[in-house]
Scaffold this active site. Structure first.
Site, PDB file in Angstrom:
ATOM      1  N   THR A  78       2.582  -8.634  11.720  1.00 43.47           N
ATOM      2  CA  THR A  78       2.772  -7.110  11.162  1.00 43.47           C
ATOM      3  C   THR A  78       1.634  -7.025  10.228  1.00 43.47           C
ATOM      4  O   THR A  78       0.658  -7.870  10.068  1.00 43.47           O
ATOM      5  CB  THR A  78       4.029  -6.899  10.381  1.00 43.47           C
TER       6      THR A  78
ATOM      7  N   THR B 227       0.787  -1.094   0.105  1.00 47.52           N
ATOM      8  CA  THR B 227       0.084   0.115   0.051  1.00 47.52           C
ATOM      9  C   THR B 227       0.835   1.128  -0.001  1.00 47.52           C
ATOM     10  O   THR B 227       1.281   1.656  -1.044  1.00 47.52           O
ATOM     11  CB  THR B 227      -0.959  -0.124   1.059  1.00 47.52           C
TER      12      THR B 227
END
Length: 401
Positions: free
Chosen positions: A188, A151
């Site tokens: 994560t 992203t």
């Protein structure tokens, strides 16, 4: 020099990444990572109480955190979080269509999504993307897979570790995305790891949990835990080693190798933190116990005041002792000492005389080490963080939520 293969380097895996229009930029946004046959699997997901539909799907498929699956489908650009029953239906539809392409049951496909919260996936685009990715499986274009899960990341993050177990050469490979909204309580943002080792699912989960504790759980970029955090390990068994279980001598060797891979991926995430220029290591030792060491180190690592000072190269030890003191850990100022890059800046309850230019020059570097000794016990923990820059504010002021 870029590495052309990583996630498909372990034997028994194929992967592909495509652009299907989820991202307005037109960049790649959907990937499939699949095993040739059912693989041992372990998964850890976010501890945020607000979770995305793909997280719920993974928990439904692997309620104990481990089992056997065929693969995972991942999209970026839309997290499919806070989308209600319709979002869960969409996650199931992603798994079902991927399973049809892989020739397996729907319950054998995990799903992960990352991106903007609160928006429904455009399923027509997603379906086209799954079909396109499935056709490209086996092309070994691992770079496309990594691009498809990113992203706000500014670089690809991957690692490979090799280890010999029982006379067999084992490969463990991983890819990870994460740059903002990173303060994991398990793993994560999105991490996918493959290995050709033969590992029992329960043993794989045990090793992953230990590895995450010493790697992903030590990092923070902005103190915010994502709604979509997912880390998945798939083990094909194609290396032909004797099956690794908790009780086999080879378990520890495998666990150490997996932990090293996760550590490399975790460091890569922090180094690519949104707007980050510096990698910062905060070590707390001498805490009364391990949990207090974690609390103290993370309090320092999450301090926006300290992170700003680090960005500016200011050796402001006051912000370090402040962050220690506000934590849940016991702190006695008269016993506390603080070092920046090996130079003692605080001890015995007061600041120490030190060469300001020397320490400022050290803090102008790309890697900063801070050591805090509480001198109250044996608890020790190291947290990894980054500086807080103007660019972080710019990135997140413009990021649509």
């Amino acid at each position: 020099m870029s590495i052309t293969r990583h996630i498909t380097l372990p034997a028994g895996f194929a992967a592909a990444g495509v652009a299907c229009g989820i991202k307005q930029s037109g960049k790649k946004d959907l990937a499939i990572i699949a095993a040739e046959r059912d693989a041992a699997a372990a998964v850890l997901t976010t501890q945020n109480q607000v979770v995305g539909a793909p997280v719920l799907w993974c928990r439904k498929l692997l309620p104990r955190g481990y089992g056997r699956v065929r693969g995972i489908v991942v999209n970026s650009g839309c997290s499919n979080a806070c989308t209600g029953k319709a979002g869960l239906k969409d996650a199931g539809a992603m798994a079902r269509q991927t399973a049809q392409q892989l020739g397996c049951d729907t319950e054998k496909v995990l799903v992960a999504s990352t991106g903007v919260i609160g928006h429904r996936l455009e399923m027509a685009k997603v379906r086209a993307g799954i079909d396109a990715a499935a056709k490209q499986l086996g092309t070994k274009k691992d770079s496309a897979v990594l691009n498809a899960i990113m992203t706000t990341d500014t670089r690809q993050k991957h690692a490979v570790v090799r280890v010999n177990i029982g006379g067999k050469n084992i490969a463990i490979a991983g890819i990870v995305k994460g740059s903002g909204m990173v303060a994991p309580s398990m793993a994560t943002m999105i991490a996918i790891i493959t290995t050709d080792a033969a590992v029992a699912p329960a043993a794989l989960h045990k090793a992953l949990t230990a590895a995450a504790t010493a790697s992903f759980n030590t990092i923070t970029i902005d103190s915010d835990t994502s709604t979509s955090d997912t880390v998945v390990v798939l083990a094909s068994g194609a290396a032909g080693n004797k099956n690794i279980t908790h009780r086999t001598a080879s378990y520890q060797k495998f666990a150490v190798a997996l932990a090293e891979l996760c550590r490399r991926l975790a460091c890569a995430v922090v180094a690519d933190g949104e707007g980050a220029n510096k990698l910062v290591e905060i070590t707390v030792r001498g805490a009364r116990n391990a949990s207090e060491a974690v609390a103290a180190a993370k309090s320092v690592a999450n301090s926006p005041l300290l992170k700003c000072a680090i960005h500016g190269g200011d050796p402001n030890w006051g912000r370090i002792v402040m962050a220690l003191g506000k934590s849940a850990a016991k702190v006695v100022p008269e016993k506390l000492s603080v070092k920046i890059g090996g130079t003692t800046v605080f001890a015995g309850g007061r600041g120490q005389k030190f060469n300001l230019k020397k320490v400022a020059k050290y803090m102008a570097g790309k890697k900063i080490n801070i050591l805090c000794d509480l001198r109250l016990g044996k608890g020790c923990f190291t947290a990894l963080t980054c500086d807080l820059s103007r660019r972080y504010v710019t990135i997140n002021a413009d990021y649509h939520t």
